[in-house]
Design an enzyme around this catalytic site. Structure first.
Site, PDB file in Angstrom:
ATOM      1  N   SER A   8     -47.633 114.529  87.736  1.00 21.18           N
ATOM      2  CA  SER A   8     -47.313 113.215  88.584  1.00 21.18           C
ATOM      3  C   SER A   8     -46.182 112.251  87.972  1.00 21.18           C
ATOM      4  O   SER A   8     -45.209 112.553  87.745  1.00 21.18           O
ATOM      5  CB  SER A   8     -48.669 112.149  88.790  1.00 21.18           C
ATOM      6  OG  SER A   8     -48.442 111.711  90.070  1.00 21.18           O
ATOM      7  N   ASP A  50     -32.531 116.514  86.341  1.00 23.53           N
ATOM      8  CA  ASP A  50     -31.790 116.550  87.540  1.00 23.53           C
ATOM      9  C   ASP A  50     -30.541 115.823  87.243  1.00 23.53           C
ATOM     10  O   ASP A  50     -29.332 116.093  87.557  1.00 23.53           O
ATOM     11  CB  ASP A  50     -32.382 116.026  88.705  1.00 23.53           C
ATOM     12  CG  ASP A  50     -33.392 116.880  89.442  1.00 23.53           C
ATOM     13  OD1 ASP A  50     -33.380 118.196  88.836  1.00 23.53           O
ATOM     14  OD2 ASP A  50     -33.745 116.567  90.674  1.00 23.53           O
ATOM     15  N   LYS A  52     -48.077 117.965  91.344  1.00 19.64           N
ATOM     16  CA  LYS A  52     -48.450 116.857  92.234  1.00 19.64           C
ATOM     17  C   LYS A  52     -47.318 116.305  92.487  1.00 19.64           C
ATOM     18  O   LYS A  52     -46.838 115.271  91.811  1.00 19.64           O
ATOM     19  CB  LYS A  52     -49.634 115.959  91.521  1.00 19.64           C
ATOM     20  CG  LYS A  52     -50.438 114.853  92.315  1.00 19.64           C
ATOM     21  CD  LYS A  52     -51.151 114.064  91.748  1.00 19.64           C
ATOM     22  CE  LYS A  52     -51.796 113.009  92.660  1.00 19.64           C
ATOM     23  NZ  LYS A  52     -50.498 112.052  93.183  1.00 19.64           N
TER      24      LYS A  52
END
Length: 453
Positions: A319, A330, A344
Site C-alpha cells: 500500500s 517511475d 494492494k
C-alpha cells in the site's frame, strides 16, 4: 458527515495491529497536491431519484430473516447485534478492506497512528478461517517472542481459531498490559505447531531506524507510515549528513528499507516521496465519485541532491510502501531491489458515523505516475534478489493481495513484468537483500562520481 480519513494500509476486515489497533488510517487530505490536515466534506447524498428504485422485495426478505432470527434463534439476540452483524456482512462481501466499526473498534482503529498502543504488536490478516501474520512490529513482544511473517495462528489459549469468528479471535488476542496469551502457529508447510507465550505490553512504534554504512551511505529503515514519519526520516538523513560533513565526508547514496512495511498514512507516503523527487506526479487515484479523483505531485527540492537511492521491498511491503516505491521507480529517482511487493492498489475512505461508530469502504484505486495499477500485481523490482536458499524460499508462505479471498481485480489485467534474478547463493550473509542493495548502490555511486569528473 465528514471524511475521517483515507486509508491505504494493509488491513482487512477483522485485521489489525494486535493490541488496541485495527487498521492504519490515512491522514486527512485536501484535493491539492500538497497535503494538509483539514478534512474534506463528503458530498451531499444524491436525491433518491438519481438512484435505482429501492429493491422492495430484497428489503422484505431482509426483514423476514431478521424477524425469524429474533424469534427463533437458539439464544436471545438483540436488534442491535443483528443489525451490526448484517452491516458487517454487507461490507465484508464487497472486498477484504471494507468494514463497519463499532464504537470500541473505531477507537482502537484510530490509535495505531499515534505511535503507541497496547498489545502484541503484529500485523495480521483474517483469511479463510485463519489469522495470518503479515509481520511483527519492530521491537514488539511478538517479534521478541519469535513470530514471523507467514505464521498461521491456529489456537489462542485453549480455543481453536477455526471454531470462532474472527472478531472473537481478535478480542482474545487483545488484553491488558502485563497479561499473557498463549498461541499456537503453523509455520511454512510444517504440520507441527509452534507454541508461543507472549506478554502483552505497550507498543511504542518507532517507525524510523537509521545508521550510516561504509561512511557514506545512509541506511533508513521505515517500519510503517505513521504520523510524523516523514519528519523523522528527514531528520535522520540530515543528522547523518551533518556527521559525514564533520568527518570531511558526505552522504553519497541512500538505502530506503520498506521491507515488511504494511503501509499507513497516505500523506506520509506522499511527503516522503516528495523529499527526493524534484517535480512530477507522485500518485493519483480514480474512483466513481468525484472526490475519489485525486492527484499528488512533488514540490521543488531533493534532500539528497540527486544522490542515488535504492528502495528495498518484499512481499510484506504494501500500500503506502508501494506508493513510495512506485513513485521513485517511475520518476527514475531510485532503483527498486528485492522481491515483488504485496499488491494492494486500493484506497479506503473512512467516515464518522453516529454514536462514535465508523465506516470504511473501498472508494478508489491508486496508480503510479506511469499510470500503472499495482492491484494484485505488486511493484516489480528493477533488480529481483533471489533467495540464498531456494529450496527454503519455495516452502515459505508469502501472502500477497492476490492470495486474499475477495480481493479486487486489476481492471487493466496487468500481467507482472518478466523477472530477472541475481544469483546470490554464494553470498551467505545475514541480510542478503541489504548485501545486494549495498553492492548495487556502490556501483551507482561510482558511476555518478565518474560522470562528474
Amino acid at each position: 458527515m465528514k471524511f475521517k480519513r483515507l486509508w491505504l494500509a494493509l488491513f482487512l476486515t477483522g485485521q489489525l495491529t494486535l493490541g488496541l489497533a485495527q487498521g492504519s488510517p490515512l491522514a486527512d487530505e485536501t484535493p491539492q497536491s500538497d497535503i494538509s490536515d483539514a478534512p474534506i466534506t463528503v458530498p451531499a447524498m444524491p436525491s433518491a431519484s438519481s438512484h435505482d428504485p429501492l429493491p422492495i422485495d430484497d428489503v422484505r426478505l431482509f426483514i423476514e430473516i431478521l424477524e425469524q432470527l429474533k424469534e427463533n434463534y437458539v439464544d436471545p439476540i438483540s436488534d442491535k447485534d443483528l443489525m451490526t452483524n448484517a452491516i458487517k456482512g454487507m461490507l465484508s462481501g464487497l472486498d477484504p478492506h471494507s468494514t463497519f466499526y463499532t464504537q470500541d473498534e473505531y477507537e482502537s482503529a484510530k490509535e495505531s497512528t499515534s505511535g503507541e498502543f497496547a498489545g502484541l504488536g503484529i500485523e495480521v490478516t483474517a483469511d479463510r478461517g485463519f489469522i495470518k501474520v503479515i509481520s511483527p512490529i519492530d521491537g514488539s513482544p511478538a517479534e521478541k517472542a519469535g513470530l514471523k511473517p507467514g505464521d498461521n495462528i491456529i489456537q489462542i489459549d485453549d480455543i481453536a481459531v477455526q471454531t470462532i469468528d474472527t472478531d472473537k479471535a481478535i478480542k482474545m488476542l487483545r488484553g491488558d498490559v502485563g497479561t499473557t496469551v498463549t498461541i499456537k502457529v503453523l509455520r511454512d508447510q510444517s504440520n507441527t505447531p509452534l507454541t508461543f507465550e507472549i506478554i502483552r505490553d505497550v507498543i511504542k512504534t518507532k517507525s524510523v531506524q537509521y545508521e550510516t554504512l561504509n561512511e557514506s551511505i545512509a541506511y533508513v529503515r521505515l517500519s510503517q507510515f505513521q504520523e510524523g514519519s516523514t519528519k523523522e526520516v528527514e531528520s535522520a538523513i540530515k543528522e547523518m549528513q551533518t556527521h559525514a560533513i564533520a568527518k570531511k565526508g558526505a552522504i553519497k547514496g541512500m538505502i530506503l528499507d520498506l521491507r515488511n512495511n504494511p503501509g499507513g498514512l497516505l500523506d506520509e507516503a506522499v511527503s516522503l516521496s516528495d523529499l527526493f523527487i524534484q517535480n512530477g506526479l507522485i500518485v493519483y487515484t480514480k474512483g466513481r465519485a468525484e472526490h475519489a479523483q485525486e492527484s499528488f505531485s512533488a514540490t521543488k527540492g531533493d534532500l539528497l541532491a540527486g544522490a542515488p537511492i535504492i528502495v528495498l521491498i518484499n512481499s510484506g511491503s504494501a500500500s503506502a510502501s508501494e506508493i513510495v516505491a512506485g513513485a521513485l521507480q517511475d520518476q527514475k529517482r531510485a532503483l527498486v531491489v528485492g522481491e515483488k511487493s504485496f499488491g494492494k492498489g486500493s484506497v479506503q475512505t473512512v467516515i464518522d458515523l453516529a454514536d462514535g461508530q465508523g465506516l470504511k469502504y473501498t472508494s478508489a484505486r491508486y496508480y503510479t505516475p506511469n499510470g500503472t495499477s499495482i492491484q494484485t500485481t505488486g511493484i516489480i523490482p528493477d533488480v529481483m534478489v533471489a533467495p540464498v536458499n531456494v529450496e527454503l524460499q519455495t516452502q515459505l508462505l508469502s501472502i500477497r493481495e492476490q492470495d486474499i479471498k475477495g480481493h479486487l481485480e486489476n481492471e487493466n489485467g496487468n500481467a507482472p513484468a518478466e523477472i530477472h534474478y541475481i544469483d546470490n547463493s554464494k553470498h551467505a550473509e545475514t541480510d542478503y537483500y541489504l548485501y545486494e542493495a549495498l553492492n548495487i548502490l556502490q556501483a551507482l555511486m561510482v558511476t555518478k562520481e565518474n560522470q562528474l569528473i
